[in-house]
Write an enzyme that holds these catalytic residues in place. Structure first.
Site, PDB file in Angstrom:
ATOM      1  N   HIS A 118       1.649   2.163  -3.541  1.00  0.00           N
ATOM      2  CA  HIS A 118       0.561   2.907  -4.175  1.00  0.00           C
ATOM      3  C   HIS A 118       0.541   4.364  -3.687  1.00  0.00           C
ATOM      4  O   HIS A 118       0.351   5.293  -4.478  1.00  0.00           O
ATOM      5  CB  HIS A 118      -0.791   2.253  -3.848  1.00  0.00           C
ATOM      6  CG  HIS A 118      -1.021   0.950  -4.545  1.00  0.00           C
ATOM      7  ND1 HIS A 118      -0.889   0.792  -5.905  1.00  0.00           N
ATOM      8  CD2 HIS A 118      -1.399  -0.266  -4.058  1.00  0.00           C
ATOM      9  CE1 HIS A 118      -1.167  -0.451  -6.237  1.00  0.00           C
ATOM     10  NE2 HIS A 118      -1.475  -1.121  -5.134  1.00  0.00           N
TER      11      HIS A 118
ATOM     12  N   GLU B 256       0.827  -1.209   0.000  1.00  0.00           N
ATOM     13  CA  GLU B 256       0.000   0.000   0.000  1.00  0.00           C
ATOM     14  C   GLU B 256       0.859   1.257   0.000  1.00  0.00           C
ATOM     15  O   GLU B 256       0.474   2.281  -0.572  1.00  0.00           O
ATOM     16  CB  GLU B 256      -0.944  -0.007   1.206  1.00  0.00           C
ATOM     17  CG  GLU B 256      -1.929  -1.167   1.225  1.00  0.00           C
ATOM     18  CD  GLU B 256      -2.768  -1.256  -0.044  1.00  0.00           C
ATOM     19  OE1 GLU B 256      -3.042  -0.211  -0.661  1.00  0.00           O
ATOM     20  OE2 GLU B 256      -3.134  -2.380  -0.432  1.00  0.00           O
TER      21      GLU B 256
END
Length: 358
Positions: free
Chosen positions: A21, A18
Site C-alpha cells: 500500500h 502494508e
C-alpha cells in the site's frame, strides 16, 4: 523456536502487505501519514524525509498505512480521495499484490534447489475399464484436467477426485502432447492391480520424475501459486455450500500451532524451515485472495465501493457519500473482529483438547 518463527512470519507478511500500500501510494503521489506494523500503543516511531511516520506498535495482530483522504474527502491535492479511479484501485490492491508476490518468491526460492518435479501419470487401467468407458488409457498418459479443472500439481489428482464426491468424472490426459478426453467415467466395481475388486474409477496411477530446468522451476512455481489460489476458492465454496463450517476455520493461533507442528514433525531443522517456508507461501497467497474479496472493510470492499461510486457519478451524476461507505465498513469490521474472536477461541479449544487427548 518454531512458534517464534511463526510469529515472525506473520510480521513479515503484514509488513509486506502494508508496504505494498505504501509503495503504491507514494508512486501515485498520495500523502502517507503513518506506516505502522502492529496495533495499539506505540513502541517506536521515526519520521521519514517525506513526512511519513514509521512506527512499531505493541500488538502484533496487524498493521496499517494511514493515507490522506482515505476515510473522507480532503482538499489536499495529494490525498487519496482526489486521485483517479485507476490510481485508487492500484493503492487498494497493492497490499494483496505484494502478498502474492511474496508467496511466489518463497516458492521460487524453494524450487530453485529442486532436482526434479513429480508428474502424475496413468500406469494402467482395470481390465473392465475399456468395456465400461468405450476407450482405454495408456501407460504414460499425463493427467491434464478432471471435470474441467487443471491438474497443476501431483496432489491435485487426489483433491479433484475427492471433490467429485464419487460422481462420474470428465478426464483429459496428455498423450504425446495431444489431449485425449474421456467423458463420464463412473465409479463402479473394478479390479485393482492386485486382482482384488474395489469401488473406484478404474485408474491406476503412478508418478514420473521430470528433470528440473530453470524454465520448469519457473513453471511449477507459477502452477503452485495458482493452485493455492484455487484451493482458497474451493474452501470458500465449501463454506457457502455448507460442506465446511465456520468451526473448520483457523486464525492466527491455529496457524501458529500448525506451523509449530510442521516444524516439530520434520526430520531435520532444514526440512522444518523449508516446510514452514512453504506453509508461509500458502498463507501469503491466501491473504492476497481473501483481501481482494468484495467484502466491506477489506481491500476488495474498498474497490467495490470505489467502482459503485464511479458508476454512480458517471451515470447518475452523483457520488456515493463517503459516510455511507464508512458506516458499512464499520459494521463489517465489527463482524470480522467477532468472527476472528470466535475462530481464535475455537483454535485455543482445539489445542487444549489435543493436549488433553495426548
Amino acid at each position: 523456536m518454531y512458534i517464534i518463527l511463526a510469529i515472525l512470519l506473520f510480521g513479515i507478511l503484514i509488513a509486506a502487505h502494508e508496504w505494498g500500500h505504501f509503495i503504491a501510494a507514494r508512486l501515485c503521489g498520495v500523502t502517507v501519514h503513518e506506516f505502522a506494523i502492529g496495533m495499539g500503543p506505540m513502541l517506536w516511531k521515526k519520521t521519514g524525509k517525506t513526512g511519513t511516520q514509521f512506527s512499531l506498535r505493541a500488538l502484533p495482530i496487524g498493521g496499517f498505512c494511514a493515507l490522506e483522504g482515505e476515510e473522507g474527502e480532503s482538499d489536499d491535492p495529494h490525498s487519496l480521495s482526489n486521485q483517479g479511479f485507476w490510481k485508487k484501485t492500484l493503492v487498494f490492491a497493492a497490499g494483496a499484490i505484494m502478498n502474492f508476490l511474496v508467496g511466489v518468491l518463497i516458492l521460487l526460492a524453494l524450487n530453485s534447489g529442486a532436482a526434479g518435479f513429480t508428474v502424475p501419470v496413468i500406469s494402467g487401467t482395470a481390465p473392465e475399464f475399456e468395456a465400461v468407458n468405450g476407450q482405454s488409457l495408456e501407460a504414460g498418459d499425463v493427467f491434464y484436467s478432471i471435470n474441467g479443472s487443471r491438474v497443476y500439481m501431483t496432489s491435485d489428482v487426489e483433491l479433484l477426485l475427492s471433490l467429485a464426491n464419487r460422481e462420474p468424472i470428465d478426464l483429459v490426459v496428455l498423450r504425446d502432447g495431444e489431449k485425449v478426453e474421456l467423458k463420464q467415467i463412473p465409479v463402479r466395481e473394478y479390479t485393482d492391480s492386485e486382482g482384488e475388486p474395489y469401488q473406484g474409477y478404474g485408474l491406476y496411477r503412478t508418478l514420473e520424475i521430470e528433470e528440473a530446468t530453470w524454465g520448469l522451476k519457473l513453471k511449477y512455481t507459477w502452477y503452485n501459486a495458482i493452485d493455492f489460489v484455487r484451493i482458497v476458492w474451493y474452501s470458500l465454496k465449501m463454506l457457502v455450500t455448507g460442506s465446511a463450517g465456520v468451526e473448520d476455520l483457523s486464525g492466527p493461533v491455529g496457524i501458529v500451532s500448525t506451523i509449530n507442528e510442521v516444524g516439530v514433525q520434520s526430520i531435520s531443522i532444514r526440512a522444518a524451515l523449508e516446510n514452514i517456508a512453504y506453509f508461509g507461501s500458502m498463507i501469503a497467497v491466501n491473504l492476497a485472495v481473501m483481501n481482494l474479496l468484495p467484502i466491506p472493510a477489506l481491500d476488495g470492499g474498498h474497490i467495490l465501493f470505489l467502482t459503485i461510486s464511479t458508476l454512480s457519478e458517471k451515470l447518475l451524476k452523483r457520488k456515493l457519500p463517503v459516510k455511507y461507505e464508512a458506516a458499512v465498513n464499520m459494521v463489517f469490521f465489527a463482524l470480522l473482529m467477532g468472527l476472528m474472536l470466535f475462530v481464535t477461541f475455537n483454535d485455543v479449544h482445539k489445542i487444549i483438547a489435543q493436549q488433553m487427548g495426548g
